[in-house]
Write an enzyme that holds these catalytic residues in place. Structure first.
Site, PDB file in Angstrom:
ATOM      1  N   SER A   1       1.395   5.600  -1.546  1.00 56.15           N
ATOM      2  CA  SER A   1       0.701   6.812  -1.985  1.00 56.15           C
ATOM      3  C   SER A   1       0.527   6.796  -3.498  1.00 56.15           C
ATOM      4  O   SER A   1       1.442   6.396  -4.230  1.00 56.15           O
ATOM      5  CB  SER A   1       1.512   8.054  -1.606  1.00 56.15           C
ATOM      6  OG  SER A   1       1.680   8.163  -0.214  1.00 56.15           O
TER       7      SER A   1
ATOM      8  N   HIS B   1      -5.574  10.418   7.606  1.00 55.84           N
ATOM      9  CA  HIS B   1      -6.191   9.363   8.406  1.00 55.84           C
ATOM     10  C   HIS B   1      -7.190   9.936   9.416  1.00 55.84           C
ATOM     11  O   HIS B   1      -7.943  10.854   9.129  1.00 55.84           O
ATOM     12  CB  HIS B   1      -5.125   8.513   9.082  1.00 55.84           C
ATOM     13  CG  HIS B   1      -4.180   7.834   8.145  1.00 55.84           C
ATOM     14  ND1 HIS B   1      -4.590   7.301   6.931  1.00 55.84           N
ATOM     15  CD2 HIS B   1      -2.849   7.601   8.233  1.00 55.84           C
ATOM     16  CE1 HIS B   1      -3.542   6.759   6.337  1.00 55.84           C
ATOM     17  NE2 HIS B   1      -2.482   6.932   7.085  1.00 55.84           N
TER      18      HIS B   1
ATOM     19  N   THR C   1       0.483  11.469  -1.339  1.00 50.94           N
ATOM     20  CA  THR C   1      -0.560  12.191  -2.057  1.00 50.94           C
ATOM     21  C   THR C   1      -0.926  13.458  -1.300  1.00 50.94           C
ATOM     22  O   THR C   1      -1.202  14.495  -1.906  1.00 50.94           O
ATOM     23  CB  THR C   1      -1.803  11.306  -2.233  1.00 50.94           C
ATOM     24  OG1 THR C   1      -1.409  10.059  -2.797  1.00 50.94           O
ATOM     25  CG2 THR C   1      -2.817  11.973  -3.153  1.00 50.94           C
ATOM     26  N   ALA C   2      -0.941  13.370   0.031  1.00 53.08           N
ATOM     27  CA  ALA C   2      -1.256  14.548   0.835  1.00 53.08           C
ATOM     28  C   ALA C   2      -0.315  15.697   0.502  1.00 53.08           C
ATOM     29  O   ALA C   2      -0.741  16.842   0.295  1.00 53.08           O
ATOM     30  CB  ALA C   2      -1.171  14.194   2.325  1.00 53.08           C
TER      31      ALA C   2
ATOM     32  N   LYS D   1       0.864  -1.173   0.000  1.00 53.68           N
ATOM     33  CA  LYS D   1       0.000   0.000   0.000  1.00 53.68           C
ATOM     34  C   LYS D   1       0.908   1.232   0.000  1.00 53.68           C
ATOM     35  O   LYS D   1       1.721   1.411   0.915  1.00 53.68           O
ATOM     36  CB  LYS D   1      -0.876  -0.002   1.258  1.00 53.68           C
ATOM     37  CG  LYS D   1      -1.670   1.282   1.501  1.00 53.68           C
ATOM     38  CD  LYS D   1      -2.925   1.328   0.659  1.00 53.68           C
ATOM     39  CE  LYS D   1      -3.828   2.491   1.063  1.00 53.68           C
ATOM     40  NZ  LYS D   1      -4.522   2.264   2.343  1.00 53.68           N
TER      41      LYS D   1
END
Length: 276
Positions: free
Chosen positions: A52, A148, A104-105, A50
């Site tokens: 980004s 999150h 991505t943030a 997992k």
């Protein structure tokens, strides 16, 4: 396989990890923060991860994007927090903590800051995501980019929301927000891995009680109500299958970031699931 200990990942992959998905290949799990899994993928260290969506341009030669198991949606974007209610322009020259420079943030933040923060922010400091809100509260940084469950808990730290990167992205593009992707080595049986991920999601929805202890085990500092809200927000139909809308959102993010010189441009076809 590597994924985070966050409730959306442990909920999604509980069935696969615990051998409850028929014919799914067995997995050995490494639990790690997104900054770590992004680095593992760039080094080609594990088989399934997992990561980004923002990290995809650096790994797609070796890894394929699976169409299921990831995090993408609406109303679920990262937040920029500060100790006091300030304007975006007040971030000019300031220290901002982020969870990863390949997240991505952070990509959404850079796209937003280019418009909203004249002169740009000052220092970018990478911290594990669970350390960011305490660092803002304690004055170690001027602002923090959080992901999150921080959407639900930042008030407990006495912090103010300066901007919502998801709201900004959706208002600007009309697209959903790509957050976390599931990737697998192109040399593996990708249809089998995608089927396992999809079946694990469906098993979790069909029997949510089965994963409750596993989710709680890896999120012990999070209240059960926050765990449930976290899962409800980040595990959705895009987790089961990206579909045309999901792929359009991913392509939109990566194309816009490439246009701004923030990521390498992804060659046509590399995002497509092999054999689809």
């Amino acid at each position: 396989m590597a994924y985070s200990p966050c409730p959306n990942d442990t909920f999604t992959f509980h069935a696969w990890t615990h051998g409850l998905v028929a014919d799914a290949p067995p997995v050995e799990v490494t639990y790690a923060d997104i900054d770590v899994t992004n680095g593992l993928a760039e080094r080609g260290s594990l088989d399934v991860l997992k990561i980004s969506y923002a990290a995809l341009p650096w790994v797609l030669d070796e890894y394929a994007l699976l169409p299921c198991g990831g995090a993408l949606g609406r109303g679920c974007g990262p937040l920029v927090l500060a100790r006091e209610a300030v304007a975006p322009a007040d971030l000019a020259g300031r220290v901002v903590a982020v969870p990863s420079e390949r997240s991505t943030a952070y990509l959404l933040f850079r796209l937003w800051a280019a418009r909203a923060v004249p002169g740009g922010v000052g220092e970018i400091r990478v911290l594990p995501f669970h350390e960011i809100m305490p660092a803002v509260r304690d004055g170690l940084v001027d602002a923090g980019l959080v992901i999150h469950e921080a959407r639900f808990t930042f008030h407990e730290y006495g912090l103010s929301r300066l901007a919502d990167m998801g709201e900004e992205w959706e208002a600007d593009t009309g697209l959903a927000i790509p957050l976390g992707a599931i990737v697998a080595r192109r040399s593996l049986d990708l249809p089998a891995l995608a089927a396992a991920a999809r079946a694990s999601v469906e098993h979790a929805w069909a029997d949510p009680e089965a994963s409750r202890a596993y989710v709680h085990e890896h999120a012990q500092e999070m209240s059960p109500s926050v765990q449930e809200r976290h899962i409800g927000l980040y595990v959705n139909e895009f987790t089961r299958d990206l579909g045309d809308e999901g792929y359009a959102a991913v392509r939109g993010l990566l194309d816009r970031a490439a246009d701004e010189g923030l990521v390498p441009r992804v060659a046509p076809g590399l995002l497509a699931f092999p054999g689809a």
